[in-house]
Design an enzyme around this catalytic site. Structure first.
Site, PDB file in Angstrom:
ATOM      1  N   THR A 171       0.404   1.909  -4.799  1.00  0.00           N
ATOM      2  CA  THR A 171       1.519   1.254  -4.956  1.00  0.00           C
ATOM      3  C   THR A 171       1.799  -0.242  -5.667  1.00  0.00           C
ATOM      4  OG1 THR A 171       2.506   2.453  -3.177  1.00  0.00           O
ATOM      5  CG2 THR A 171       4.041   0.940  -3.969  1.00  0.00           C
TER       6      THR A 171
ATOM      7  N   ASP B  57      -2.928  -5.074  -5.149  1.00  0.00           N
ATOM      8  CA  ASP B  57      -1.927  -5.925  -5.262  1.00  0.00           C
ATOM      9  C   ASP B  57      -1.740  -7.167  -4.242  1.00  0.00           C
ATOM     10  OD1 ASP B  57      -0.786  -4.314  -3.569  1.00  0.00           O
ATOM     11  OD2 ASP B  57       1.127  -4.129  -4.946  1.00  0.00           O
TER      12      ASP B  57
ATOM     13  N   ASP C 104      -5.853   0.748  -5.476  1.00  0.00           N
ATOM     14  CA  ASP C 104      -4.732   0.870  -4.592  1.00  0.00           C
ATOM     15  C   ASP C 104      -3.620   1.569  -5.501  1.00  0.00           C
ATOM     16  OD1 ASP C 104      -2.760   0.124  -2.618  1.00  0.00           O
ATOM     17  OD2 ASP C 104      -2.003  -1.200  -4.123  1.00  0.00           O
TER      18      ASP C 104
HETATM   19  P1  ADP Z   1      -0.001   1.985  -0.834  1.00  0.00           P
HETATM   20  O1  ADP Z   1      -1.006   2.135  -0.124  1.00  0.00           O
HETATM   21  O2  ADP Z   1       0.514   3.025  -1.838  1.00  0.00           O
HETATM   22  O3  ADP Z   1       0.073   0.677  -1.743  1.00  0.00           O
HETATM   23  P2  ADP Z   1       1.439   1.214   1.722  1.00  0.00           P
HETATM   24  O4  ADP Z   1       0.338   1.191   2.352  1.00  0.00           O
HETATM   25  O5  ADP Z   1       2.345  -0.015   1.319  1.00  0.00           O
HETATM   26  O6  ADP Z   1       1.213   2.040   0.238  1.00  0.00           O
HETATM   27  O7  ADP Z   1       2.728   2.017   2.346  1.00  0.00           O
HETATM   28  C1  ADP Z   1       2.024   3.459   2.911  1.00  0.00           C
HETATM   29  C2  ADP Z   1       3.313   4.131   3.143  1.00  0.00           C
HETATM   30  O8  ADP Z   1       3.833   3.615   4.339  1.00  0.00           O
HETATM   31  C3  ADP Z   1       4.461   4.402   2.274  1.00  0.00           C
HETATM   32  O9  ADP Z   1       4.332   5.371   1.136  1.00  0.00           O
HETATM   33  C4  ADP Z   1       5.804   4.562   3.115  1.00  0.00           C
HETATM   34  O10 ADP Z   1       5.816   6.188   3.044  1.00  0.00           O
HETATM   35  C5  ADP Z   1       5.549   4.019   4.253  1.00  0.00           C
HETATM   36  N1  ADP Z   1       6.149   2.616   4.152  1.00  0.00           N
HETATM   37  C6  ADP Z   1       5.423   1.394   4.363  1.00  0.00           C
HETATM   38  N2  ADP Z   1       6.459   0.358   4.453  1.00  0.00           N
HETATM   39  C7  ADP Z   1       7.414   0.884   4.397  1.00  0.00           C
HETATM   40  C8  ADP Z   1       8.934   0.429   4.444  1.00  0.00           C
HETATM   41  N3  ADP Z   1       9.047  -0.941   4.667  1.00  0.00           N
HETATM   42  N4  ADP Z   1       9.840   1.371   4.384  1.00  0.00           N
HETATM   43  C9  ADP Z   1       9.528   2.861   4.436  1.00  0.00           C
HETATM   44  N5  ADP Z   1       8.470   3.301   4.417  1.00  0.00           N
HETATM   45  C10 ADP Z   1       7.198   2.370   4.428  1.00  0.00           C
HETATM   46 MG    MG Z   2      -0.052  -1.703  -2.741  1.00  0.00          MG
END
Ligand code: ADP
Ligand code: MG
Length: 335
Positions: free
Chosen positions: A38, A230, A36
């Site tokens: 973020t 995470d 993953d």
């Molecule tokens: P990752 O897979 O990288 O861990 P997430 O699945 O948590 O990321 O989120 C994917 C995308 O959705 C983010 O890059 C963002 O563009 C959007 N996003 C998710 N939650 C939020 C939020 N609370 N505010 C703004 N954008 C969000």
């Molecule tokens: Mg994540």
């Protein structure tokens, strides 16, 4: 068996919570590593680096609306937006009917306006907006903001790759794990920048259920899959993987719950460590099994040929256990 217990104990001493011996067994024959982005590859502490405004809206207005919608969101990006608003001493409004859509963004009612914050798919009003693409090419995540169906601004957020990641991935590669893939809900360009930097493949724009589908897809092809995440938007994928490893668990219960192995310290060097522990454990288990088999064959042959009086044969039965204990206890001391 005893060798597994010894290794689980050795793991615990260095901050690895291993929920069972069978995960060590799976780990010793893993061929795919899914990661993953973020909070896992990155620190998960993004900062807002750029603000772009449209349609005559001011920077403060855009930031105020975005931060007010994000007021109660637990996403790391939400904290970045609130932090930027605090930096400008803005007083947040009270969101009503707040909604978080996993992997896409958030929306809420502010006074009498509907405000949406999220990626391109969350904010269709911004779908044709290309002026900020250069920021994505630098690995930044874009948050589009729309108010009552009008695109009013873009925020760019930058996160930092955990410093020990490149060396950890190199160690895993040298252990023979060739298939490594970055899975993210973030967009294609941002993911592409990161994956190119780290020399892995990537899939972008994934929702939590898409991450599960990727895991299942590899499993259907006969692969043993490790997923490192995470717990934020990836808990189902962690649970589906043959071995789910939770990172950054200091904060999230959901990650510890869903994963099979939890790192009690946010430290990527523990990932190759747990692979090493697994391999060593399986070597010892195989030695123990071989030893018992040989011992039994020799013992039975001697007894059958009449060289081993029954009373000695009975006593000899318990000797291999001592050998196995001695051999397995070496695992307690592994570094
Ligand atoms: P990752 O897979 O990288 O861990 P997430 O699945 O948590 O990321 O989120 C994917 C995308 O959705 C983010 O890059 C963002 O563009 C959007 N996003 C998710 N939650 C939020 C939020 N609370 N505010 C703004 N954008 C969000
Ligand atoms: Mg994540």
């Amino acid at each position: 068996p005893i060798a597994m217990l010894a290794s689980i104990g050795a793991g615990a001493k260095r901050g690895l919570l291993i929920k069972g011996g069978k995960y060590l067994e799976s780990l010793s024959r893993v061929d795919v590593l899914l990661i993953d982005k973020t909070g896992t590859l990155t620190l998960g502490k993004p900062h807002i680096t750029d603000i772009m405004t449209l349609n005559g809206t001011s920077e403060d207005e855009v930031l105020l609306l975005a931060a007010s919608v994000e007021r109660y969101s637990e996403h790391p990006l939400a904290e970045a937006v609130r932090e930027a608003a605090r930096g400008r001493r803005l007083t947040l409004g009270e969101p009503e009917r707040f909604e978080a859509i996993p992997g896409l963004g958030v929306r809420a009612q502010l006074n009498n306006s509907l405000v949406t914050v999220g990626n391109r798919r969350m904010v269709p009003e911004a779908s044709s907006f290309v002026e900020t693409e250069y920021l994505e090419a630098q690995g930044k995540t874009l948050l589009f903001i729309a108010c009552n169906g009008k695109h009013i601004g873009v925020l760019a957020a930058a996160d930092t790759v955990r410093p020990e990641v490149p060396a950890a991935l190199a160690a895993l590669r040298s252990m023979g794990i060739k298939e490594m893939e970055l899975l993210t809900g973030d967009n294609e360009r941002t993911a592409g920048f990161l994956s190119a930097t780290l020399g892995v493949r990537h899939r972008a724009n994934l929702l939590p259920e898409d991450k599960v589908a990727v895991v299942k897809d590899y499993q259907a092809r006969g692969c043993t899959v490790v997923m490192v995440g995470d717990g934020v938007n990836d808990a189902p994928a962690l649970a589906q993987a043959d071995v789910g490893i939770a990172m950054g668990v200091a904060g999230t219960d959901i990650a510890i719950e869903a994963a099979h192995i939890a790192l009690m310290r946010d430290d990527w060097t523990l990932v190759p460590d747990v692979f090493r522990i697994a391999r060593r454990t399986l070597r010892v288990v195989k030695m123990n099994i071989a030893f018992t088999a040989v011992y039994n064959v020799v013992g039975l042959s001697l007894a059958a040929l009449g060289f081993l009086p029954p009373i000695f044969a009975a006593a000899a039965q318990s000797l291999p256990d001592i050998g196995i204990l001695a051999n397995s206890s070496r695992l307690l001391r592994q570094k």
